[in-house]
Design a protein around this motif. Sequence first.
Motif, PDB file in Angstrom:
ATOM      1  N   CYS A 144     -17.821 106.431  10.810  1.00 12.64           N
ATOM      2  CA  CYS A 144     -18.209 107.194   9.612  1.00 12.64           C
ATOM      3  C   CYS A 144     -18.047 106.356   8.352  1.00 12.64           C
ATOM      4  N   ALA A 145     -16.961 105.591   8.275  1.00 15.29           N
ATOM      5  CA  ALA A 145     -16.754 104.737   7.114  1.00 15.29           C
ATOM      6  C   ALA A 145     -17.837 103.664   7.022  1.00 15.29           C
ATOM      7  N   PHE A 146     -18.222 103.120   8.168  1.00 18.67           N
ATOM      8  CA  PHE A 146     -19.290 102.108   8.183  1.00 18.67           C
ATOM      9  C   PHE A 146     -20.619 102.711   7.741  1.00 18.67           C
ATOM     10  N   ILE A 147     -20.924 103.935   8.232  1.00 21.91           N
ATOM     11  CA  ILE A 147     -22.183 104.586   7.856  1.00 21.91           C
ATOM     12  C   ILE A 147     -22.224 104.867   6.361  1.00 21.91           C
ATOM     13  N   ALA A 148     -21.094 105.341   5.812  1.00 19.98           N
ATOM     14  CA  ALA A 148     -21.047 105.641   4.379  1.00 19.98           C
ATOM     15  C   ALA A 148     -21.249 104.375   3.551  1.00 19.98           C
ATOM     16  N   THR A 149     -20.566 103.292   3.945  1.00 21.83           N
ATOM     17  CA  THR A 149     -20.699 102.025   3.216  1.00 21.83           C
ATOM     18  C   THR A 149     -22.106 101.462   3.338  1.00 21.83           C
ATOM     19  N   ALA A 150     -22.652 101.514   4.550  1.00 24.64           N
ATOM     20  CA  ALA A 150     -24.000 100.994   4.762  1.00 24.64           C
ATOM     21  C   ALA A 150     -25.036 101.797   3.975  1.00 24.64           C
ATOM     22  N   THR A 151     -24.847 103.114   3.914  1.00 26.07           N
ATOM     23  CA  THR A 151     -25.780 103.950   3.153  1.00 26.07           C
ATOM     24  C   THR A 151     -25.760 103.589   1.681  1.00 26.07           C
ATOM     25  N   LEU A 152     -24.560 103.435   1.114  1.00 22.18           N
ATOM     26  CA  LEU A 152     -24.441 103.071  -0.295  1.00 22.18           C
ATOM     27  C   LEU A 152     -25.062 101.707  -0.571  1.00 22.18           C
ATOM     28  N   LEU A 153     -24.796 100.736   0.297  1.00 23.03           N
ATOM     29  CA  LEU A 153     -25.358  99.405   0.097  1.00 23.03           C
ATOM     30  C   LEU A 153     -26.880  99.424   0.235  1.00 23.03           C
ATOM     31  N   PHE A 154     -27.379 100.260   1.146  1.00 18.80           N
ATOM     32  CA  PHE A 154     -28.833 100.371   1.306  1.00 18.80           C
ATOM     33  C   PHE A 154     -29.471 100.951   0.043  1.00 18.80           C
ATOM     34  N   ILE A 155     -28.845 101.999  -0.528  1.00 20.31           N
ATOM     35  CA  ILE A 155     -29.380 102.590  -1.755  1.00 20.31           C
ATOM     36  C   ILE A 155     -29.366 101.572  -2.893  1.00 20.31           C
ATOM     37  N   LEU A 156     -28.254 100.863  -3.040  1.00 14.95           N
ATOM     38  CA  LEU A 156     -28.161  99.856  -4.099  1.00 14.95           C
ATOM     39  C   LEU A 156     -29.206  98.762  -3.897  1.00 14.95           C
ATOM     40  N   GLY A 157     -29.330  98.299  -2.665  1.00 14.42           N
ATOM     41  CA  GLY A 157     -30.307  97.251  -2.387  1.00 14.42           C
ATOM     42  C   GLY A 157     -31.736  97.705  -2.596  1.00 14.42           C
ATOM     43  N   TYR A 158     -32.026  98.930  -2.179  1.00 11.50           N
ATOM     44  CA  TYR A 158     -33.385  99.454  -2.334  1.00 11.50           C
ATOM     45  C   TYR A 158     -33.734  99.609  -3.803  1.00 11.50           C
ATOM     46  N   LEU A 159     -32.795 100.125  -4.597  1.00  6.57           N
ATOM     47  CA  LEU A 159     -33.035 100.262  -6.030  1.00  6.57           C
ATOM     48  C   LEU A 159     -33.197  98.895  -6.695  1.00  6.57           C
ATOM     49  N   PHE A 160     -32.427  97.920  -6.225  1.00  5.93           N
ATOM     50  CA  PHE A 160     -32.544  96.583  -6.795  1.00  5.93           C
ATOM     51  C   PHE A 160     -33.917  95.987  -6.490  1.00  5.93           C
ATOM     52  N   VAL A 161     -34.383  96.164  -5.278  1.00  5.82           N
ATOM     53  CA  VAL A 161     -35.689  95.616  -4.890  1.00  5.82           C
ATOM     54  C   VAL A 161     -36.819  96.318  -5.636  1.00  5.82           C
ATOM     55  N   ARG A 162     -36.753  97.664  -5.697  1.00 10.67           N
ATOM     56  CA  ARG A 162     -37.833  98.414  -6.315  1.00 10.67           C
ATOM     57  C   ARG A 162     -37.785  98.401  -7.847  1.00 10.67           C
ATOM     58  N   GLY A 163     -36.574  98.450  -8.414  1.00 12.46           N
ATOM     59  CA  GLY A 163     -36.454  98.559  -9.863  1.00 12.46           C
ATOM     60  C   GLY A 163     -35.972  97.313 -10.562  1.00 12.46           C
ATOM     61  N   GLY A 164     -35.063  96.577  -9.927  1.00 11.31           N
ATOM     62  CA  GLY A 164     -34.493  95.412 -10.593  1.00 11.31           C
ATOM     63  C   GLY A 164     -35.481  94.281 -10.804  1.00 11.31           C
ATOM     64  N   ARG A 165     -36.441  94.138  -9.922  1.00  8.99           N
ATOM     65  CA  ARG A 165     -37.372  93.021 -10.012  1.00  8.99           C
ATOM     66  C   ARG A 165     -38.323  93.148 -11.199  1.00  8.99           C
ATOM     67  N   SER A 166     -38.538  94.377 -11.682  1.00 11.38           N
ATOM     68  CA  SER A 166     -39.480  94.574 -12.785  1.00 11.38           C
ATOM     69  C   SER A 166     -38.785  94.747 -14.130  1.00 11.38           C
ATOM     70  N   LEU A 167     -37.476  94.609 -14.152  1.00 10.22           N
ATOM     71  CA  LEU A 167     -36.767  94.719 -15.427  1.00 10.22           C
ATOM     72  C   LEU A 167     -37.064  93.514 -16.302  1.00 10.22           C
ATOM     73  N   ASN A 168     -37.253  93.771 -17.582  1.00  8.25           N
ATOM     74  CA  ASN A 168     -37.436  92.690 -18.539  1.00  8.25           C
ATOM     75  C   ASN A 168     -36.875  93.135 -19.882  1.00  8.25           C
ATOM     76  N   TRP A 169     -36.969  92.252 -20.851  1.00  7.83           N
ATOM     77  CA  TRP A 169     -36.404  92.539 -22.163  1.00  7.83           C
ATOM     78  C   TRP A 169     -37.099  93.726 -22.831  1.00  7.83           C
ATOM     79  N   ASN A 170     -38.389  93.895 -22.570  1.00  8.17           N
ATOM     80  CA  ASN A 170     -39.127  95.004 -23.177  1.00  8.17           C
ATOM     81  C   ASN A 170     -38.588  96.363 -22.731  1.00  8.17           C
ATOM     82  N   PHE A 171     -38.086  96.429 -21.514  1.00  8.81           N
ATOM     83  CA  PHE A 171     -37.561  97.694 -21.022  1.00  8.81           C
ATOM     84  C   PHE A 171     -36.412  98.191 -21.888  1.00  8.81           C
ATOM     85  N   PHE A 172     -35.613  97.278 -22.414  1.00  9.38           N
ATOM     86  CA  PHE A 172     -34.442  97.651 -23.210  1.00  9.38           C
ATOM     87  C   PHE A 172     -34.736  97.719 -24.703  1.00  9.38           C
TER      88      PHE A 172
END
Length: 282
Positions: free
Chosen positions: A22-50
């Motif tokens: 259960c601890a592994f599943i919880a950690t893996a789920t959190l890391l997957f969400i962080l990684g997915y958000l980084f791939v989908r959202g982090g790659r398109s961040l630029n100075w204009n966004f801020f």
Amino acid sequence: MPSRLMRRKAVNAVMLSLTGLCAFIATATLLFILGYLFVRGGRSLNWNFFTKLPTPVGETGGGMANAIVGSGKLLLLATLIGVPIGFLGGVYLAEFGGKTFAFLVRYVTDLLNGVPSIVIGIFAYTLIVLPQKHFSTLAGGMALGVMMIPIAIRSTEEFLRAVPLALREGAMALGASKSKAILTVVIPAAKNGIMTGIMLNLARVAGETAPLLFTSFSNRYWSPGWEQPTAALPVMIYTYAIAPYEDWHQQAWSAGFVLLSLVLAVNIMARLILSRQAHVPR
């Protein structure tokens, strides 16, 4: 007897395997969400966004500077409203609370903590938006502030109760009154824990969307003062995510990544503050 010992060891092994899984599943789920958000959202961040405002429909680019500033204003108001009330309420419960009234306060606090955020939004809408006949930053800050009160009360109470009784008795033995002992000894001893609770409280309400839809609503431009509607990152994420424009979807992913990064940073800072308190010799 040996068979009983073997059964106990087998049960312990099964429990260890299940909890570890259960601890592994919880950690893996959190890391997957962080990684997915980084791939989908982090790659398109630029100075204009801020630094830029949202562009009109049909135009690409732009940013969410107004939503970032708006979220900051809302959290500032929520802190000014919720933290003082919650802190003083926690001090009362930990240091002065009796039986009947203290039980009532704790019960109501726990009940308020379980109220859905959309109900808090309707409450603020009825109390502020309807009489003023317009959405405002003030209404949104109040809604988030009300949500912060129960957590601030309970966290303050718990950290104050964790202060050793010997510190209170020592201060009063030296001639200090109870109030002075609380102000000069007990609260300073628990300040890191109280700050941690406040920061985690802020991180919790930073991602709330439902109350803001009823109070601060949104604004595609800068929002001067406190009496006008204002944009916020959670509301912008909701608005852009349900829109039929691909560029807006990408902006929503970027905003989600920024919001999650801010919440994660606040949580890490809170844990560091709390761990520093745990290592301070008493």
